[in-house]
Scaffold this active site. Sequence first.
Site, PDB file in Angstrom:
ATOM      1  N   ASP A   1       0.833  -1.209   0.000  1.00 34.04           N
ATOM      2  CA  ASP A   1       0.000   0.000   0.000  1.00 34.04           C
ATOM      3  C   ASP A   1       0.870   1.264   0.000  1.00 34.04           C
ATOM      4  O   ASP A   1       1.980   1.247   0.525  1.00 34.04           O
ATOM      5  CB  ASP A   1      -0.921  -0.039   1.232  1.00 34.04           C
ATOM      6  CG  ASP A   1      -2.122   0.869   1.086  1.00 34.04           C
ATOM      7  OD1 ASP A   1      -2.343   1.402  -0.029  1.00 34.04           O
ATOM      8  OD2 ASP A   1      -2.841   1.055   2.074  1.00 34.04           O
TER       9      ASP A   1
ATOM     10  N   HIS B   1       2.626   3.087  -8.968  1.00 32.58           N
ATOM     11  CA  HIS B   1       2.426   1.645  -9.185  1.00 32.58           C
ATOM     12  C   HIS B   1       3.626   1.051  -9.928  1.00 32.58           C
ATOM     13  O   HIS B   1       4.069  -0.051  -9.625  1.00 32.58           O
ATOM     14  CB  HIS B   1       1.133   1.391  -9.978  1.00 32.58           C
ATOM     15  CG  HIS B   1      -0.109   1.838  -9.257  1.00 32.58           C
ATOM     16  ND1 HIS B   1      -0.339   1.577  -7.930  1.00 32.58           N
ATOM     17  CD2 HIS B   1      -1.198   2.538  -9.691  1.00 32.58           C
ATOM     18  CE1 HIS B   1      -1.519   2.091  -7.569  1.00 32.58           C
ATOM     19  NE2 HIS B   1      -2.059   2.679  -8.620  1.00 32.58           N
TER      20      HIS B   1
ATOM     21  N   LEU C   1      11.029 -20.742  -4.527  1.00 32.03           N
ATOM     22  CA  LEU C   1       9.992 -19.866  -3.973  1.00 32.03           C
ATOM     23  C   LEU C   1       8.671 -20.001  -4.734  1.00 32.03           C
ATOM     24  O   LEU C   1       8.659 -20.029  -5.960  1.00 32.03           O
ATOM     25  CB  LEU C   1      10.481 -18.404  -4.087  1.00 32.03           C
ATOM     26  CG  LEU C   1       9.471 -17.316  -3.723  1.00 32.03           C
ATOM     27  CD1 LEU C   1       9.254 -17.254  -2.208  1.00 32.03           C
ATOM     28  CD2 LEU C   1       9.930 -15.942  -4.240  1.00 32.03           C
TER      29      LEU C   1
HETATM   30  C1  IPE Z   1      -5.473  -2.703  -0.089  1.00 32.51           C
HETATM   31  O1  IPE Z   1      -5.120  -1.385  -0.386  1.00 32.51           O
HETATM   32  C2  IPE Z   1      -5.494  -3.533  -1.318  1.00 32.51           C
HETATM   33  C3  IPE Z   1      -4.211  -3.731  -1.973  1.00 32.51           C
HETATM   34  C4  IPE Z   1      -3.051  -3.354  -1.538  1.00 32.51           C
HETATM   35  C5  IPE Z   1      -4.292  -4.447  -3.208  1.00 32.51           C
HETATM   36  P1  IPE Z   1      -6.219  -0.237  -0.524  1.00 32.51           P
HETATM   37  O2  IPE Z   1      -5.460   1.023  -0.704  1.00 32.51           O
HETATM   38  O3  IPE Z   1      -7.195  -0.596  -1.568  1.00 32.51           O
HETATM   39  O4  IPE Z   1      -6.929  -0.312   0.890  1.00 32.51           O
HETATM   40  P2  IPE Z   1      -7.852   0.738   1.664  1.00 32.51           P
HETATM   41  O5  IPE Z   1      -8.945   1.144   0.738  1.00 32.51           O
HETATM   42  O6  IPE Z   1      -6.987   1.893   2.032  1.00 32.51           O
HETATM   43  O7  IPE Z   1      -8.335   0.004   2.869  1.00 32.51           O
HETATM   44  C1  IPE Z   2      -1.490   0.180  -3.368  1.00 33.71           C
HETATM   45  O1  IPE Z   2      -1.272   1.544  -3.410  1.00 33.71           O
HETATM   46  C2  IPE Z   2      -1.791  -0.422  -4.713  1.00 33.71           C
HETATM   47  C3  IPE Z   2      -3.193  -0.848  -4.875  1.00 33.71           C
HETATM   48  C4  IPE Z   2      -4.104  -0.866  -3.965  1.00 33.71           C
HETATM   49  C5  IPE Z   2      -3.583  -1.297  -6.211  1.00 33.71           C
HETATM   50  P1  IPE Z   2      -2.479   2.577  -3.454  1.00 33.71           P
HETATM   51  O2  IPE Z   2      -2.837   2.820  -4.863  1.00 33.71           O
HETATM   52  O3  IPE Z   2      -3.593   2.120  -2.581  1.00 33.71           O
HETATM   53  O4  IPE Z   2      -1.792   3.866  -2.826  1.00 33.71           O
HETATM   54  P2  IPE Z   2      -2.426   4.895  -1.802  1.00 33.71           P
HETATM   55  O5  IPE Z   2      -2.954   4.100  -0.646  1.00 33.71           O
HETATM   56  O6  IPE Z   2      -3.523   5.616  -2.518  1.00 33.71           O
HETATM   57  O7  IPE Z   2      -1.286   5.778  -1.421  1.00 33.71           O
HETATM   58 MG    MG Z   3      -4.063   2.384  -0.626  1.00 29.54          MG
END
Ligand code: IPE
Ligand code: IPE
Ligand code: MG
Length: 232
Positions: free
Chosen positions: A13, A30, A124
Amino acid sequence: MGNLPKHITIIMDGNGRWAKQRGKERIYGHFEGAESVRACCELAVEMGIEYLSLYAFSTENWNRPKEEVAGLMKLMAKSILEERPTFEKNNIRFMVLGDRSMLSDDLIADIDNAMEETSGNTGLTLIVFLSYSGKWDLEQAASRYALDFKDGKTDIKLEDYLCTAGIPDPDLLIRTSGEQRISNYMLWQCAYTEFYFTETLWPDFRKPELRLAIETYSSRERRFGKTGEQIK
Ligand code: IPE
Ligand code: IPE
Ligand code: MG
């Protein structure tokens, strides 16, 4: 290091915030996050970790802006194609788990090719959770369980119907970016998992950060309901 986790799972995240801090589009975060995936796989291979799983895209993530979703699916396809030589070189078995009904036929074909090609690898096991959620997994498992039960099979276990059947439950769950929640991830499988939360955003989470998380895990005592004396 003492006890190594057999299965490490990561909620990756913070990509969006990482990009925003640099005045860039979210997708840039990403892409940089994909470099962290590469680094963490490398360390897992070096340390002889058996399972590394990554939460890449949740059921709820389908509700993001169309362009971001499309960008993420493209990145997934690109990464699979680019990493295939690395899978072979490092003896990695690659798997993608989640609700396939939402994925494009092209992406499913790429996933299946990579999974078949690496199915005999013995190092792995790298699992990517894509279009996955814990509630989805429990629901699909319960439906299939119910059908078999109705057919007269009574000696069955729900966990054998989860999409993770055969994969050991995670020992260590890491979540980056400071959020301390599970966001509909492996709800059943994390029953006894150790949690590790870090402020580090996913694109900044590389080998030293993963090593620290594993070291922290190694120093913990897991009791599984027993007393501290019993497990000594
Ligand atoms: C959780 O991240 C899902 C992934 C990392 C794939 P999100 O960014 O979607 O989670 P929330 O919405 O903050 O809980
Ligand atoms: C995690 O990073 C990747 C996915 C959930 C696909 P985010 O895209 O949720 O990044 P933030 O949380 O908005 O910073
Ligand atoms: Mg996120």
